[in-house]
Design a protein around this motif. Structure first.
Motif, PDB file in Angstrom:
ATOM      1  N   SER A  84      35.023  43.796 -30.643  1.00  0.00           N
ATOM      2  CA  SER A  84      34.041  44.402 -29.549  1.00  0.00           C
ATOM      3  C   SER A  84      34.609  45.852 -29.631  1.00  0.00           C
ATOM      4  O   SER A  84      35.696  46.001 -29.517  1.00  0.00           O
ATOM      5  CB  SER A  84      34.232  43.928 -28.185  1.00  0.00           C
ATOM      6  OG  SER A  84      33.689  44.728 -27.267  1.00  0.00           O
ATOM      7  N   ASN A  85      33.349  46.739 -29.404  1.00  0.00           N
ATOM      8  CA  ASN A  85      33.443  48.156 -29.305  1.00  0.00           C
ATOM      9  C   ASN A  85      33.584  48.673 -27.852  1.00  0.00           C
ATOM     10  O   ASN A  85      33.966  49.799 -27.384  1.00  0.00           O
ATOM     11  CB  ASN A  85      32.475  48.972 -30.169  1.00  0.00           C
ATOM     12  CG  ASN A  85      32.803  49.330 -31.507  1.00  0.00           C
ATOM     13  OD1 ASN A  85      34.177  49.341 -31.875  1.00  0.00           O
ATOM     14  ND2 ASN A  85      31.889  49.126 -32.209  1.00  0.00           N
ATOM     15  N   LEU A  86      33.484  47.405 -26.930  1.00  0.00           N
ATOM     16  CA  LEU A  86      33.008  47.883 -25.678  1.00  0.00           C
ATOM     17  C   LEU A  86      34.068  47.215 -24.636  1.00  0.00           C
ATOM     18  O   LEU A  86      34.281  47.776 -23.389  1.00  0.00           O
ATOM     19  CB  LEU A  86      31.857  46.936 -25.215  1.00  0.00           C
ATOM     20  CG  LEU A  86      31.100  47.448 -23.785  1.00  0.00           C
ATOM     21  CD1 LEU A  86      30.834  49.110 -23.996  1.00  0.00           C
ATOM     22  CD2 LEU A  86      29.724  46.901 -23.564  1.00  0.00           C
ATOM     23  N   LEU A  87      34.902  46.188 -25.076  1.00  0.00           N
ATOM     24  CA  LEU A  87      35.689  45.251 -24.240  1.00  0.00           C
ATOM     25  C   LEU A  87      37.043  45.300 -24.868  1.00  0.00           C
ATOM     26  O   LEU A  87      37.251  44.243 -25.329  1.00  0.00           O
ATOM     27  CB  LEU A  87      35.481  44.197 -24.068  1.00  0.00           C
ATOM     28  CG  LEU A  87      34.009  43.837 -22.922  1.00  0.00           C
ATOM     29  CD1 LEU A  87      33.598  42.701 -22.671  1.00  0.00           C
ATOM     30  CD2 LEU A  87      34.433  44.357 -21.621  1.00  0.00           C
ATOM     31  N   PRO A  88      37.969  46.249 -24.802  1.00  0.00           N
ATOM     32  CA  PRO A  88      37.750  47.578 -24.266  1.00  0.00           C
ATOM     33  C   PRO A  88      36.966  48.613 -25.226  1.00  0.00           C
ATOM     34  O   PRO A  88      36.788  48.418 -26.377  1.00  0.00           O
ATOM     35  CB  PRO A  88      39.300  48.028 -23.909  1.00  0.00           C
ATOM     36  CG  PRO A  88      39.999  47.645 -25.183  1.00  0.00           C
ATOM     37  CD  PRO A  88      39.349  46.202 -25.418  1.00  0.00           C
ATOM     38  N   PRO A  89      36.717  49.686 -24.483  1.00  0.00           N
ATOM     39  CA  PRO A  89      36.007  50.674 -25.346  1.00  0.00           C
ATOM     40  C   PRO A  89      36.827  51.379 -26.442  1.00  0.00           C
ATOM     41  O   PRO A  89      38.178  51.282 -26.459  1.00  0.00           O
ATOM     42  CB  PRO A  89      35.582  51.942 -24.394  1.00  0.00           C
ATOM     43  CG  PRO A  89      35.653  51.187 -22.864  1.00  0.00           C
ATOM     44  CD  PRO A  89      36.640  50.074 -23.007  1.00  0.00           C
ATOM     45  N   THR A  90      36.473  51.647 -27.682  1.00  0.00           N
ATOM     46  CA  THR A  90      36.989  52.107 -28.965  1.00  0.00           C
ATOM     47  C   THR A  90      36.610  53.450 -29.261  1.00  0.00           C
ATOM     48  O   THR A  90      35.568  53.957 -28.818  1.00  0.00           O
ATOM     49  CB  THR A  90      36.919  51.256 -30.052  1.00  0.00           C
ATOM     50  OG1 THR A  90      35.592  51.403 -30.641  1.00  0.00           O
ATOM     51  CG2 THR A  90      37.278  49.633 -29.659  1.00  0.00           C
ATOM     52  N   LEU A  91      37.408  54.348 -30.100  1.00  0.00           N
ATOM     53  CA  LEU A  91      36.777  55.428 -30.812  1.00  0.00           C
ATOM     54  C   LEU A  91      35.565  55.209 -31.144  1.00  0.00           C
ATOM     55  O   LEU A  91      34.691  56.373 -31.299  1.00  0.00           O
ATOM     56  CB  LEU A  91      37.871  55.800 -31.822  1.00  0.00           C
ATOM     57  CG  LEU A  91      39.051  56.316 -31.245  1.00  0.00           C
ATOM     58  CD1 LEU A  91      40.023  56.707 -32.610  1.00  0.00           C
ATOM     59  CD2 LEU A  91      38.793  57.856 -30.762  1.00  0.00           C
ATOM     60  N   ALA A  92      35.009  54.295 -31.911  1.00  0.00           N
ATOM     61  CA  ALA A  92      33.582  54.178 -32.587  1.00  0.00           C
ATOM     62  C   ALA A  92      32.625  54.433 -31.399  1.00  0.00           C
ATOM     63  O   ALA A  92      31.649  55.068 -31.644  1.00  0.00           O
ATOM     64  CB  ALA A  92      33.422  52.601 -33.070  1.00  0.00           C
ATOM     65  N   LEU A  93      32.608  54.019 -30.155  1.00  0.00           N
ATOM     66  CA  LEU A  93      31.912  54.251 -29.049  1.00  0.00           C
ATOM     67  C   LEU A  93      31.694  55.769 -28.865  1.00  0.00           C
ATOM     68  O   LEU A  93      30.625  56.275 -28.244  1.00  0.00           O
ATOM     69  CB  LEU A  93      32.363  53.701 -27.726  1.00  0.00           C
ATOM     70  CG  LEU A  93      31.124  53.539 -26.699  1.00  0.00           C
ATOM     71  CD1 LEU A  93      30.010  52.480 -27.018  1.00  0.00           C
ATOM     72  CD2 LEU A  93      31.948  52.694 -25.392  1.00  0.00           C
ATOM     73  N   VAL A  94      32.452  56.481 -29.279  1.00  0.00           N
ATOM     74  CA  VAL A  94      32.475  58.161 -29.120  1.00  0.00           C
ATOM     75  C   VAL A  94      31.410  58.790 -29.898  1.00  0.00           C
ATOM     76  O   VAL A  94      30.747  59.504 -29.576  1.00  0.00           O
ATOM     77  CB  VAL A  94      33.761  58.694 -29.326  1.00  0.00           C
ATOM     78  CG1 VAL A  94      33.958  60.230 -28.962  1.00  0.00           C
ATOM     79  CG2 VAL A  94      34.940  58.185 -28.068  1.00  0.00           C
ATOM     80  N   GLY A  95      31.217  57.953 -30.967  1.00  0.00           N
ATOM     81  CA  GLY A  95      30.224  58.363 -32.057  1.00  0.00           C
ATOM     82  C   GLY A  95      28.712  58.343 -31.313  1.00  0.00           C
ATOM     83  O   GLY A  95      28.059  59.188 -31.480  1.00  0.00           O
ATOM     84  N   VAL A  96      28.578  57.342 -30.423  1.00  0.00           N
ATOM     85  CA  VAL A  96      27.252  57.212 -29.936  1.00  0.00           C
ATOM     86  C   VAL A  96      27.076  58.324 -28.886  1.00  0.00           C
ATOM     87  O   VAL A  96      26.107  59.080 -28.675  1.00  0.00           O
ATOM     88  CB  VAL A  96      26.985  56.011 -29.084  1.00  0.00           C
ATOM     89  CG1 VAL A  96      25.973  55.761 -28.217  1.00  0.00           C
ATOM     90  CG2 VAL A  96      27.129  54.789 -30.357  1.00  0.00           C
ATOM     91  N   MET A  97      28.143  58.824 -28.203  1.00  0.00           N
ATOM     92  CA  MET A  97      28.325  59.938 -27.460  1.00  0.00           C
ATOM     93  C   MET A  97      27.769  61.145 -27.918  1.00  0.00           C
ATOM     94  O   MET A  97      27.092  61.857 -27.432  1.00  0.00           O
ATOM     95  CB  MET A  97      29.541  59.872 -26.565  1.00  0.00           C
ATOM     96  CG  MET A  97      29.661  61.090 -25.457  1.00  0.00           C
ATOM     97  SD  MET A  97      31.367  61.381 -25.175  1.00  0.00           S
ATOM     98  CE  MET A  97      32.078  61.926 -26.680  1.00  0.00           C
TER      99      MET A  97
END
Length: 440
Positions: A270-283
């Protein structure tokens, strides 16, 4: 006209609709995204289970680069709240009091939602209702966003202070923390391990990775404040951030981070539980889009009909977010009765997307009367409720509120709504002032 009414009118006249439009757009993406992701499974014409789109079609992970709009919502909310937070800091007002008002504003409609959900759950338990079982957790899973938003907004003064002291360096600092957390979670032993960073991170338990539940979600909040302060702007910067986001996502996925930015099922990488660096790309992509398309969207908002639509969606934001998942219950029942193909198989099979359109159409049809009933109820209840100002009471009320939401998340509608309602209702009581001040 009184001075107070005049000030309110002036405030309304200068209200910036662009953030409102961004939040309205994000809300619609979330609502339709949730409906699209829910796949009813029928047997002999009756729904017996549901699947998640990401589970049956791994290629849908790329769609979440657009559908995961929580960073955008946090970014815009921070930008809207930045001036007020700064003013409170300068005037010495307690930020905790402001947060108590926000928490109370979330708790009251959530009490209504959980109360109705509890009633349906109890009736289903005694009548053998079929539809609740397949949708049990689906009816509460979206409440996680309320919990996350409450936690991040509690740290808003810290984000404002960090922006005043360090500017964009505060963003760099949070990014560094998120990177270090993922590196520690991956237990990097050699430079070569960096090529498999994502796979190593998501193959291990959360552990220290839960630090990023704060660091990663604080990033869009910090950026939203910086944007409001004018530290970056313009389509050139926006295009640069869009490209950065695409390269970021490509790079992180190449090292083994999951493609999807939303979880299809618990227990999977998961990239969400917990949040990862990959999620920053969406930001990066979402903030880049905000800057790139600001000019055209603002010109579109000059049209009265568009501005009015944004205002309506803004007013319906909280009720629609809370109740759109509930609409799946009557939509499934209606789909069964009409015999429409709400179970259209899996992607690649003939009629899958046609079946998705049927399902979305049913959800739209049934959500309309649900919203009418909810809005009518909310408008009749007392609206201006003063919040608590005693620090220990606010802390306890906030903790009970988050606890009630967590219980509902974990246990689903049955029995989660029953136990969760106790916590959220207690929080609604604690977070309001006793006695209420007399209105002039």
């Amino acid at each position: 006209m009184s001075q107070r009414q005049g000030n309110a009118t002036a405030h309304q006249a200068v209200r910036d609709r662009y953030p409102d439009a961004l939040r309205a757009g994000a809300l619609l993406v979330v609502v339709f995204g949730h409906w699209i992701a829910t796949l009813p499974r029928l047997q002999d014409g009756q729904m017996v289970a549901t699947d998640h789109l990401l589970v049956v079609w791994t290629g849908a992970g790329v769609l979440t680069w657009v559908l995961q709009v929580v960073p955008l919502f946090v970014f815009v909310s921070a930008a809207v709240s930045a001036d007020g937070a700064l003013r409170r800091l300068e005037e010495g007002h307690r930020q905790l009091h402001w947060w108590a008002g926000r928490a109370l504003g979330l708790a009251r409609p959530t009490v209504t939602y959980l109360a109705v959900l509890m009633a349906f759950a109890i009736v289903a338990a005694y009548t053998g209702g079929r539809l609740l079982g397949p949708l049990n957790h689906s009816l509460t899973i979206h409440l996680w966003f309320l919990m996350m938003l409450l936690g991040i907004q509690a740290l808003l003064p810290l984000s404002v202070w960090a922006d005043r002291r360090w500017g964009l360096k505060a963003v760099v600092g949070l990014l560094a923390i998120a990177a270090v957390v993922d590196l520690l979670r991956a237990r990097i032993a050699s430079p070569g391990d960096l090529l498999e960073l994502g796979a190593l991170v998501t193959s291990r338990d959360g552990g220290i990775g839960w630090v990023n539940a704060a660091a990663v979600w604080l990033l869009p909040q910090q950026l939203g404040i910086a944007w409001k302060r004018g530290r970056f702007a313009g389509p050139r910067v926006g295009i640069g951030l869009l490209l950065l986001g695409l390269l970021w996502l490509a790079g992180t996925v190449a090292t083994g981070y999951p493609v999807a930015m939303v979880d299809g099922e618990f227990g999977s990488p998961s990239n969400l539980l917990p949040p990862t660096l990959a999620l920053v790309g969406v930001m990066w992509i979402q903030v880049g889009a905000v800057l790139t398309f600001e000019g055209p969207v603002r010109r579109l908002l000059e049209r009265r009909r568009v501005d009015r639509l944004v205002a309506i969606l803004g007013a319906l934001g909280m009720p629609l977010y809370l109740w759109h998942k509930f609409a799946e219950l009557p939509a499934a029942w209606l789909g069964e009765r009409l015999g429409v193909p709400i179970d259209a198989g899996v992607p690649g099979e003939v009629g899958f997307w046609f079946g998705r359109l049927w399902w979305i159409a049913l959800c739209i049809i049934v959500v309309a009367p649900v919203m009418v009933a909810v809005v009518t109820f909310e408008m009749r209840r007392k609206r201006d409720v003063a919040h608590a100002t005693v620090t220990p009471v606010i802390v306890v009320g906030g903790a009970v509120l988050i606890g009630g939401i967590v219980i509902s998340l974990v246990l689903g509608a049955l029995p989660g709504a029953i136990f969760g309602l106790v916590g959220v209702a207690a929080a609604s009581y604690l977070l309001r002032a006793h006695p209420q001040p007399q209105r002039a």
